[in-house]
Design a protein around this motif. Sequence first.
Motif, short mmCIF file in Angstrom:
data_model
loop_
_atom_site.label_atom_id
_atom_site.label_comp_id
_atom_site.label_asym_id
_atom_site.label_seq_id
_atom_site.Cartn_x
_atom_site.Cartn_y
_atom_site.Cartn_z
N TRP A 43 0.85 -1.20 0.00
CA TRP A 43 0.00 0.00 0.00
C TRP A 43 0.88 1.25 0.00
CZ3 TRP A 43 -4.46 1.34 -1.56
CH2 TRP A 43 -5.08 2.52 -1.11
N ALA A 44 2.00 1.17 0.69
CA ALA A 44 2.94 2.29 0.73
C ALA A 44 3.52 2.55 -0.67
CB ALA A 44 4.07 2.00 1.72
N LYS A 45 3.84 1.47 -1.40
CA LYS A 45 4.38 1.63 -2.75
C LYS A 45 3.36 2.29 -3.67
CE LYS A 45 7.35 -2.45 -2.35
NZ LYS A 45 7.57 -3.85 -2.81
N LEU A 46 2.10 1.89 -3.53
CA LEU A 46 1.04 2.48 -4.37
C LEU A 46 0.78 3.93 -3.95
CD1 LEU A 46 -1.39 -0.56 -4.55
CD2 LEU A 46 0.00 0.35 -6.40
N SER A 47 0.80 4.18 -2.66
CA SER A 47 0.58 5.54 -2.17
C SER A 47 1.65 6.48 -2.68
CB SER A 47 0.56 5.57 -0.63
OG SER A 47 -0.51 4.79 -0.13
N GLU A 48 2.88 5.99 -2.76
CA GLU A 48 3.99 6.79 -3.27
C GLU A 48 3.76 7.19 -4.73
OE1 GLU A 48 7.46 4.45 -2.68
OE2 GLU A 48 7.45 4.68 -0.49
N LYS A 49 2.98 6.38 -5.44
CA LYS A 49 2.66 6.68 -6.83
C LYS A 49 1.47 7.64 -6.96
CE LYS A 49 5.83 3.97 -8.53
NZ LYS A 49 6.99 4.52 -9.25
N GLY A 50 0.92 8.09 -5.82
CA GLY A 50 -0.16 9.07 -5.86
C GLY A 50 -1.55 8.48 -5.97
N LEU A 51 -1.71 7.23 -5.54
CA LEU A 51 -2.99 6.54 -5.70
C LEU A 51 -4.15 7.26 -5.01
CD1 LEU A 51 -4.18 3.86 -6.86
CD2 LEU A 51 -3.90 2.89 -4.59
N MET A 52 -3.87 7.93 -3.88
CA MET A 52 -4.95 8.53 -3.09
C MET A 52 -5.17 10.01 -3.37
SD MET A 52 -4.55 6.73 0.65
CE MET A 52 -2.84 7.18 0.97
N LEU A 53 -4.40 10.59 -4.24
CA LEU A 53 -4.42 12.04 -4.39
C LEU A 53 -5.64 12.59 -5.12
CD1 LEU A 53 -0.66 12.76 -5.22
CD2 LEU A 53 -1.81 12.74 -3.00
N SER A 54 -6.38 11.74 -5.81
CA SER A 54 -7.49 12.24 -6.62
C SER A 54 -8.67 12.74 -5.79
CB SER A 54 -7.98 11.17 -7.60
OG SER A 54 -8.24 9.97 -6.91
N MET A 55 -8.73 12.41 -4.49
CA MET A 55 -9.80 12.93 -3.63
C MET A 55 -9.27 13.88 -2.56
SD MET A 55 -13.03 12.44 -4.19
CE MET A 55 -12.66 12.85 -5.90
N ILE A 56 -8.11 14.47 -2.80
CA ILE A 56 -7.52 15.45 -1.89
C ILE A 56 -7.33 16.76 -2.63
CG2 ILE A 56 -5.51 16.02 -0.46
CD1 ILE A 56 -5.04 13.04 -0.08
N GLN A 57 -7.82 17.85 -2.04
CA GLN A 57 -7.68 19.15 -2.69
C GLN A 57 -6.21 19.52 -2.89
OE1 GLN A 57 -9.86 18.71 -0.02
NE2 GLN A 57 -11.69 19.97 -0.29
N LYS A 58 -5.96 20.35 -3.89
CA LYS A 58 -4.58 20.72 -4.25
C LYS A 58 -3.85 21.39 -3.10
CE LYS A 58 -5.43 21.13 -9.21
NZ LYS A 58 -5.42 22.04 -10.39
N GLU A 59 -4.57 22.22 -2.33
CA GLU A 59 -3.90 22.94 -1.25
C GLU A 59 -3.41 22.03 -0.13
OE1 GLU A 59 -8.40 23.89 -0.69
OE2 GLU A 59 -7.02 23.36 -2.33
N PHE A 60 -3.89 20.76 -0.15
CA PHE A 60 -3.43 19.80 0.86
C PHE A 60 -2.54 18.72 0.24
CE2 PHE A 60 -7.65 21.37 2.26
CZ PHE A 60 -7.22 22.09 3.37
N GLY A 61 -2.11 18.97 -1.00
CA GLY A 61 -1.17 18.07 -1.64
C GLY A 61 -1.75 17.10 -2.64
N GLY A 62 -3.04 17.26 -2.99
CA GLY A 62 -3.67 16.31 -3.89
C GLY A 62 -3.93 16.85 -5.29
N ARG A 63 -4.73 16.09 -6.04
CA ARG A 63 -5.09 16.48 -7.41
C ARG A 63 -6.58 16.78 -7.55
NH1 ARG A 63 -1.34 12.21 -8.63
NH2 ARG A 63 -3.06 10.75 -8.89
N TYR A 64 -7.38 16.21 -6.68
CA TYR A 64 -8.83 16.45 -6.62
C TYR A 64 -9.48 16.34 -8.01
CZ TYR A 64 -12.68 17.87 -3.57
OH TYR A 64 -13.82 17.89 -2.79
N ASN A 65 -9.47 15.14 -8.55
CA ASN A 65 -9.91 14.90 -9.92
C ASN A 65 -10.89 13.73 -9.95
OD1 ASN A 65 -10.08 14.06 -12.67
ND2 ASN A 65 -8.08 15.00 -13.09
N HIS A 66 -12.16 14.05 -10.14
CA HIS A 66 -13.22 13.02 -10.16
C HIS A 66 -13.01 12.01 -11.27
CE1 HIS A 66 -17.21 11.20 -10.57
NE2 HIS A 66 -17.20 11.58 -11.83
N GLU A 67 -12.81 12.47 -12.48
CA GLU A 67 -12.67 11.56 -13.61
C GLU A 67 -11.47 10.64 -13.43
OE1 GLU A 67 -12.73 13.70 -17.30
OE2 GLU A 67 -14.65 14.67 -16.86
#
Length: 482
Positions: A43-67
């Motif tokens: 899970w750590a390896k996948l997280s390092e690839k940004g797996l969870m970033l699509s539901m995190i706003q940009k100001e908190f380090g994410g991409r926030y991208n529904h599609e």
Amino acid sequence: METKSTRAKTDESKTYLSVLENLIKENYNSATFPNVSFPRDDWAKLSEKGLMLSMIQKEFGGRYNHEELCDIIETIAKYNLPLAMYTMIVTALFMRNVAKYGSEELKQEVLTKFSSEPLVGGFGLTEPSCGSNMARMKTTFEEKEDGYVLRGEKHWQAFSGTADWWVIAAKNSKNAKDFGYFVVKRCEGWSLVEKYDALGLKAIDYGRSKIDAFVPKYRRLNVTYEGLTAAVDMLCGSRLSMCAMASGFISRVYAETKERTKTRNMGNGVLFDVGYVKYKLKLLTANKTITKALFVYLKYKTDFRAVLLDHFFEAQAIKVLATDKMLESALNYQQLCGGEGYRRDSPSNNAAYALLDSRVYTIFDGTNDLLSQQLAEFCVKESKDGDVVKFLSEFEKTKNGMIQINFDLSVLNNNDTQEERVMNGQIISRIFGLQCLEEALEATEKHFEYGDFRNAVLFLNADIKKTIAETEILKNNCLACM
């Protein structure tokens, strides 16, 4: 109008998804990856690839991208269905609700951690003392001057023994109609008291847990809905996502079944030469097309970042239809694999695990029977004088689907009993499926061939006719018992 920035964003997302797909395919394919609790190191390896970033706003380090999240879930499900569910729960059930309803202080505390650390978040709703009737939950919160005391029990939560953070539903200890939603860190008072041995989805641990925690006031989610309405919104994200998992999963099932039938020798030919086997492959093709159409609807006509209550109808219909088709596809895959399909870790197919992993989808997150009933009740409520057929013929989300049906649907106006509503809800989910097929066919991007569209329409119509026939059997049996 597409701009340079949107094109760049799309290209960046496509590149990311391509890298992710290769990573999942090579390292986490369920045909070879151990069917056990998913290792935190992985899970750590996948997280390092940004797996969870699509539901995190940009100001908190994410991409926030529904599609992008839709594509991620579909892509992972093609190779590892349990891992797709794992990912969906952390993103669409936990982080989505923190990002949507959390205070700035809460988001700063939680989302920044999830954007940089391989953490796991869960959603605590179901309890041993209540099934689908959440109003009977016994977990309570008591407001104090500086926070809330939470006490109670939850069970069948994904990651019961491993999640680092939780969104927990509870009701006011002094007002049973007042519900609240809180974010709790495991070490603050969540403890596993019994581990469950589930049949499938072994990557995810389940159990019964006790809560005795204190949380500061900023950890209560800012929801303004009365009663359990907020829980409905939160669950819509999960239910809508089922078609992403179904689309990826069934595409794999279809490919593996086709390959199996073309390589399994029978007499002077192969299994694929048998007429009924070709019919079964047509069924799998239809299921693949149907769930792809549902996925297209999810991706382009909903948004995990928005309030989802307006998509209640679609969420129920998608969950019912997509998961029915998942289970149907897995059963046919196993059947066509013969005895080898009943064997764990068979070197020739993945049918046993496909069936075990998909079986629970029609049960959890609200059983399909219950959600079908709710679909029918929604339509009765929205219709005039109980004329559900007329309502569906005019409703924006079903009217094009109704055009694909050329037989009598008056059974939909009979909703006096619970069993009638369940069966009618099953029909309504198929009508929504027909609508999605029509819309996906007319989309600018080509998602399937016209022949596949017609094949899928025929199978959904057959589903509806079968259910209508069952309602007649039900009616006759009831009369006989009187």
